[in-house]
Every structure is written in structure tokens, then in C-alpha cells.
Design an enzyme around this catalytic site. Sequence first.
Site, PDB file in Angstrom:
ATOM      1  CD  GLU A  41      -1.202   0.504   3.684  1.00  0.00           C
ATOM      2  OE1 GLU A  41      -2.347   0.918   3.425  1.00  0.00           O
ATOM      3  OE2 GLU A  41      -0.777   0.379   4.844  1.00  0.00           O
ATOM      4  CG  HIS A 127      -1.891  -3.677   6.657  1.00  0.00           C
ATOM      5  ND1 HIS A 127      -1.785  -2.355   6.296  1.00  0.00           N
ATOM      6  CD2 HIS A 127      -3.097  -4.109   6.177  1.00  0.00           C
ATOM      7  CE1 HIS A 127      -2.875  -1.995   5.631  1.00  0.00           C
ATOM      8  NE2 HIS A 127      -3.685  -3.042   5.541  1.00  0.00           N
ATOM      9  CD  GLU A 186       3.885   2.521   8.838  1.00  0.00           C
ATOM     10  OE1 GLU A 186       3.393   1.377   8.806  1.00  0.00           O
ATOM     11  OE2 GLU A 186       3.505   3.450   8.091  1.00  0.00           O
TER      12      GLU A 186
END
Length: 264
Positions: A41, A127, A186
Site C-alpha cells: 500500500e 498492517h 514507520e
Amino acid sequence: MNQTRDNTANTHTSLLMKNMTWEEYAARTGDILIIPIGSTEQHGPHLPLCVDTVLAEEFSFRIAGQLNGLAAPALSYGYKSKPFSGGGPLFPGTIDLNGHTLQLLIQDLIDEFVRDGFQKILLFNAHYENEPFILEAMDLCSARYKEQVTLWETNWWDCLPEEIIGQVFDEEPFPGWDLEHAAVTETSLMMYFRPELVRSPLPALAESVKVPFYHRYPPKTGDIPPAGILSSAASSSAEKGRIIAEYAVRSIAAHLKNMQEESI
């Protein structure tokens, strides 16, 4: 940008199932097996589409090293991201699975590894939206295997205490995990694990994103910032990534060791 890289994952390939022969793999079925689960993604203009999968793999490898375990190849597609925790279908490159598809894939993987002889399996998720479908698959498999097989699931962010959050968010407030998509944590982890995949400059937001109290489908362009990030990534660093990674690996490995000893 600090390009310091942790090269641990290149030094002990005996922990990676994908690098083994079938005989080497078969000799390890008494150990704990870790299945990394990520996604494909968008992660803004500065991070690649593989972020969640990279993080799942890197954490799984390191936890396996602490437990004398084995890391399986990663599942690199995940459930649909919501607009306000990943951008959803608004961005090219976000390749989603339906929830039932993901659940069945995970059930099949668990069944295959149990058939090969593994009785201790950790599903390591990176995720956010995957978790309900992982847990459903685990529950259904567990009902069939009873006490013969022990399954665990966790995410890298679950174990981080306020002390670690405070060290990472030393320049700005912690926005919450939903809005941390492609932001400080992240980005910092990618700068630590895979700095060559991080693009410059690190994006910032002029003002915080206001998350509505509802979900609307189909989502509309303009619902979230056009860059695809929900919080600033400007204060990210490889050092912050190291702090997160080292704490999470130690903590998760220690808990698993304790739970395994309790079950003996």
C-alpha cells in the site's frame, strides 16, 4: 538524512526459511515458526509500497534470532486500509485483499505449517487492518487443533510503553497509531532497516489531519492530504527506529519465552 543501517538480517540466513533446503527446514519443525504478514500500500512520497512487509520481515527475523526460531516468507498483501489509517483505495499501488480471502490464506498457511510438524507459530502483523482477519483464522484453526498447537499474534507497536513513545516523539506529540501511517515511527524504522529505500525530503504537514467520526464509502479525493500521509514524518531518524526495534524485539521475545515455559 541519517543513512545508518542495521545489517543484522544479512548475517544469519539460517533463520530464514526461504534460504533453506527442504532437509534443513524439516530439521527445524520443533522450533517456533514466525509468519510475517504485511501489505502492499501507499506510504506517501518518501516510502515504498512494501513498508509493512519489510517491517514484518525485519521484526520476524530478529525475534526468531532471539528464540532460536524460524522466519517464514512474508505474506505481502493485506486487508483494505481505511482512508484515515492508510489512504484506502484513493492511491495507486495499494493492492488489497478482501477480508475473507486474507482469512482463508492465513488458515491455509497455518494448516500447511502444522502439517509439516510445527506446533508453535507466531503470526507477526505489521498492517493495522489485518488483525481481525488474522485472529479469526487463528480462532478457527485453534478450535480444530485443540491443545496440540499454540498460536500467537502480535504487532510491533503493541508492546511499546509510554517511555519509548516519549523518546520517539521528543519533538512533537504522538498523534495515535491510526495517524502514524507513513509518519515518524514507520519512517524511522525504514531509515534503520532499509535506509536506501527512504526518499528525501521527509514530508511534513502544515496542520494536523482532522479525522471524522464516521466512515464514508466510496471515499473521495481530498478526504485526506494528497501526499497520502496523515502526520508529519519530518522528525524521523534511524536512531528512533533503533529504539523502537530493539525494545519491541526484546519485549516480544521475552514474553514468548515466558509463555512457552509456562506451557511446558
